[in-house]
Write a protein that holds these residues in place. Structure first.
Motif, PDB file in Angstrom:
ATOM      1  N   GLY A  22     -43.482  13.687   9.137  1.00  0.00           N
ATOM      2  CA  GLY A  22     -44.392  13.386  10.357  1.00  0.00           C
ATOM      3  C   GLY A  22     -45.694  12.538   9.860  1.00  0.00           C
ATOM      4  N   VAL A  23     -46.346  11.838  10.543  1.00  0.00           N
ATOM      5  CA  VAL A  23     -47.382  10.960  10.663  1.00  0.00           C
ATOM      6  C   VAL A  23     -48.666  11.802  10.340  1.00  0.00           C
ATOM      7  N   MET A  24     -48.953  12.847  11.031  1.00  0.00           N
ATOM      8  CA  MET A  24     -50.097  13.793  11.054  1.00  0.00           C
ATOM      9  C   MET A  24     -50.216  14.487   9.900  1.00  0.00           C
ATOM     10  N   MET A  25     -51.446  14.712   9.316  1.00  0.00           N
ATOM     11  CA  MET A  25     -51.731  15.389   8.326  1.00  0.00           C
ATOM     12  C   MET A  25     -51.343  17.104   8.354  1.00  0.00           C
ATOM     13  N   GLU A  26     -51.442  17.467   9.685  1.00  0.00           N
ATOM     14  CA  GLU A  26     -51.121  18.776  10.147  1.00  0.00           C
ATOM     15  C   GLU A  26     -49.493  19.027   9.773  1.00  0.00           C
ATOM     16  N   GLU A  27     -48.772  18.220  10.479  1.00  0.00           N
ATOM     17  CA  GLU A  27     -47.202  18.071  10.000  1.00  0.00           C
ATOM     18  C   GLU A  27     -46.814  18.329   8.587  1.00  0.00           C
ATOM     19  N   ASN A  28     -47.514  17.329   7.869  1.00  0.00           N
ATOM     20  CA  ASN A  28     -47.376  17.312   6.348  1.00  0.00           C
ATOM     21  C   ASN A  28     -47.575  18.800   5.587  1.00  0.00           C
ATOM     22  N   ALA A  29     -48.846  19.360   6.018  1.00  0.00           N
ATOM     23  CA  ALA A  29     -49.279  20.716   5.655  1.00  0.00           C
ATOM     24  C   ALA A  29     -48.480  21.866   6.156  1.00  0.00           C
ATOM     25  N   LEU A  30     -48.396  21.873   7.339  1.00  0.00           N
ATOM     26  CA  LEU A  30     -47.845  23.204   7.849  1.00  0.00           C
ATOM     27  C   LEU A  30     -46.389  23.141   8.350  1.00  0.00           C
ATOM     28  N   GLY A  31     -45.696  22.057   8.303  1.00  0.00           N
ATOM     29  CA  GLY A  31     -44.502  21.612   8.766  1.00  0.00           C
ATOM     30  C   GLY A  31     -44.211  22.158  10.169  1.00  0.00           C
ATOM     31  N   GLN A  32     -43.129  21.968  10.544  1.00  0.00           N
ATOM     32  CA  GLN A  32     -42.499  22.276  11.994  1.00  0.00           C
ATOM     33  C   GLN A  32     -41.020  22.199  12.028  1.00  0.00           C
ATOM     34  N   ARG A  33     -40.643  22.892  13.350  1.00  0.00           N
ATOM     35  CA  ARG A  33     -38.966  22.781  13.408  1.00  0.00           C
ATOM     36  C   ARG A  33     -38.680  21.634  13.812  1.00  0.00           C
ATOM     37  N   PHE A  34     -37.156  21.322  13.475  1.00  0.00           N
ATOM     38  CA  PHE A  34     -36.514  19.984  13.950  1.00  0.00           C
ATOM     39  C   PHE A  34     -35.185  20.599  14.472  1.00  0.00           C
ATOM     40  N   ARG A  35     -34.503  19.659  15.378  1.00  0.00           N
ATOM     41  CA  ARG A  35     -33.244  19.926  15.924  1.00  0.00           C
ATOM     42  C   ARG A  35     -32.638  18.661  15.487  1.00  0.00           C
ATOM     43  N   ILE A  36     -31.183  18.687  15.113  1.00  0.00           N
ATOM     44  CA  ILE A  36     -30.620  17.632  14.934  1.00  0.00           C
ATOM     45  C   ILE A  36     -29.319  17.533  15.395  1.00  0.00           C
ATOM     46  N   ASP A  37     -28.866  16.614  16.441  1.00  0.00           N
ATOM     47  CA  ASP A  37     -27.582  16.706  17.196  1.00  0.00           C
ATOM     48  C   ASP A  37     -26.784  15.467  16.663  1.00  0.00           C
ATOM     49  N   LEU A  38     -25.467  15.528  16.440  1.00  0.00           N
ATOM     50  CA  LEU A  38     -24.705  14.572  15.380  1.00  0.00           C
ATOM     51  C   LEU A  38     -23.454  14.490  16.251  1.00  0.00           C
ATOM     52  N   GLU A  39     -22.823  13.095  16.387  1.00  0.00           N
ATOM     53  CA  GLU A  39     -21.665  12.935  17.078  1.00  0.00           C
ATOM     54  C   GLU A  39     -21.065  11.873  16.008  1.00  0.00           C
ATOM     55  N   LEU A  40     -20.066  12.263  15.407  1.00  0.00           N
ATOM     56  CA  LEU A  40     -19.258  11.462  14.334  1.00  0.00           C
ATOM     57  C   LEU A  40     -17.993  10.807  14.737  1.00  0.00           C
ATOM     58  N   GLY A  41     -18.039   9.455  15.035  1.00  0.00           N
ATOM     59  CA  GLY A  41     -16.715   8.947  15.428  1.00  0.00           C
ATOM     60  C   GLY A  41     -15.836   8.852  14.329  1.00  0.00           C
ATOM     61  N   LEU A  42     -14.524   9.240  14.364  1.00  0.00           N
ATOM     62  CA  LEU A  42     -13.386   8.946  13.475  1.00  0.00           C
ATOM     63  C   LEU A  42     -11.997   9.513  14.196  1.00  0.00           C
ATOM     64  N   ASP A  43     -10.924   8.792  13.858  1.00  0.00           N
ATOM     65  CA  ASP A  43      -9.736   8.979  14.361  1.00  0.00           C
ATOM     66  C   ASP A  43      -9.072  10.152  13.887  1.00  0.00           C
ATOM     67  N   MET A  44      -9.040  11.404  14.911  1.00  0.00           N
ATOM     68  CA  MET A  44      -8.585  12.566  14.664  1.00  0.00           C
ATOM     69  C   MET A  44      -6.992  12.720  14.902  1.00  0.00           C
ATOM     70  N   SER A  45      -6.304  11.626  15.055  1.00  0.00           N
ATOM     71  CA  SER A  45      -4.733  11.581  15.451  1.00  0.00           C
ATOM     72  C   SER A  45      -4.065  12.571  14.297  1.00  0.00           C
ATOM     73  N   GLU A  46      -4.350  12.222  12.882  1.00  0.00           N
ATOM     74  CA  GLU A  46      -3.235  12.947  11.877  1.00  0.00           C
ATOM     75  C   GLU A  46      -3.814  14.272  11.908  1.00  0.00           C
ATOM     76  N   ALA A  47      -5.184  14.677  12.027  1.00  0.00           N
ATOM     77  CA  ALA A  47      -5.370  16.151  11.892  1.00  0.00           C
ATOM     78  C   ALA A  47      -4.927  16.751  13.068  1.00  0.00           C
ATOM     79  N   ALA A  48      -4.890  16.264  14.218  1.00  0.00           N
ATOM     80  CA  ALA A  48      -4.349  16.952  15.634  1.00  0.00           C
ATOM     81  C   ALA A  48      -2.978  17.028  15.255  1.00  0.00           C
ATOM     82  N   ARG A  49      -2.058  16.346  14.739  1.00  0.00           N
ATOM     83  CA  ARG A  49      -0.767  16.528  14.627  1.00  0.00           C
ATOM     84  C   ARG A  49      -0.257  17.288  13.425  1.00  0.00           C
ATOM     85  N   SER A  50      -1.217  17.368  12.204  1.00  0.00           N
ATOM     86  CA  SER A  50      -0.817  17.927  11.028  1.00  0.00           C
ATOM     87  C   SER A  50      -1.421  19.457  10.849  1.00  0.00           C
ATOM     88  N   ASP A  51      -2.609  19.656  11.772  1.00  0.00           N
ATOM     89  CA  ASP A  51      -3.255  20.824  11.608  1.00  0.00           C
ATOM     90  C   ASP A  51      -3.761  20.997  10.273  1.00  0.00           C
TER      91      ASP A  51
END
Length: 128
Positions: A22-51
């Motif tokens: 964070g930019v604010m001094m308080e954020e750097n000193a005290l910290g805070q919670r963050f949440r991250i959401d991800l979508e990862l694009g890849l071809d899953m055909s082989e994994a689906a067929r082979s398990d």
């Protein structure tokens, strides 16, 4: 270019971390919670067929890498944090074609009653 709306994807939502970004001094000193959401694009055909887990990307390995990238250095901007995480993911997982990341600060130091500050970025391997 990949058609994102039609792509296979791994989704990890609401990954929770505590950090000092964070930019604010308080954020750097005290910290805070963050949440991250991800979508990862890849071809899953082989994994689906082979398990076979070796034909896809392990969720546990993704989480470990995101945690490491989140904690290894401090950023002023969550945009920079999101970019850093994407770079690390593309370097580690050759199967990845694109990544959508959302970094949320549920307790951003803003005079809002409810809500959160967040960024969302979508990048292909060639764009990072």
């Amino acid at each position: 270019m990949t058609q994102f709306s039609d792509s296979d994807r791994i989704i990890l939502a609401g990954l929770a971390f505590y950090g000092y970004h964070g930019v604010m001094m308080e954020e750097n000193a005290l910290g805070q919670r963050f949440r991250i959401d991800l979508e990862l694009g890849l071809d899953m055909s082989e994994a689906a067929r082979s398990d076979d887990v070796s034909a896809t990307i392990s969720y546990a390995h993704v989480y470990e890498l995101v945690k490491e990238a989140f904690e290894e250095r401090r950023f002023k901007l969550i945009e920079a944090l999101g970019h850093h995480i994407m770079v690390r993911l593309f370097k580690r997982f050759d199967r990845l074609q694109w990544i959508r990341i959302k970094v949320r600060k549920p307790e951003a130091p803003l005079p809002i009653v409810a809500g959160e500050a967040a960024i969302e970025m979508l990048r292909t391997r060639e764009q990072v």
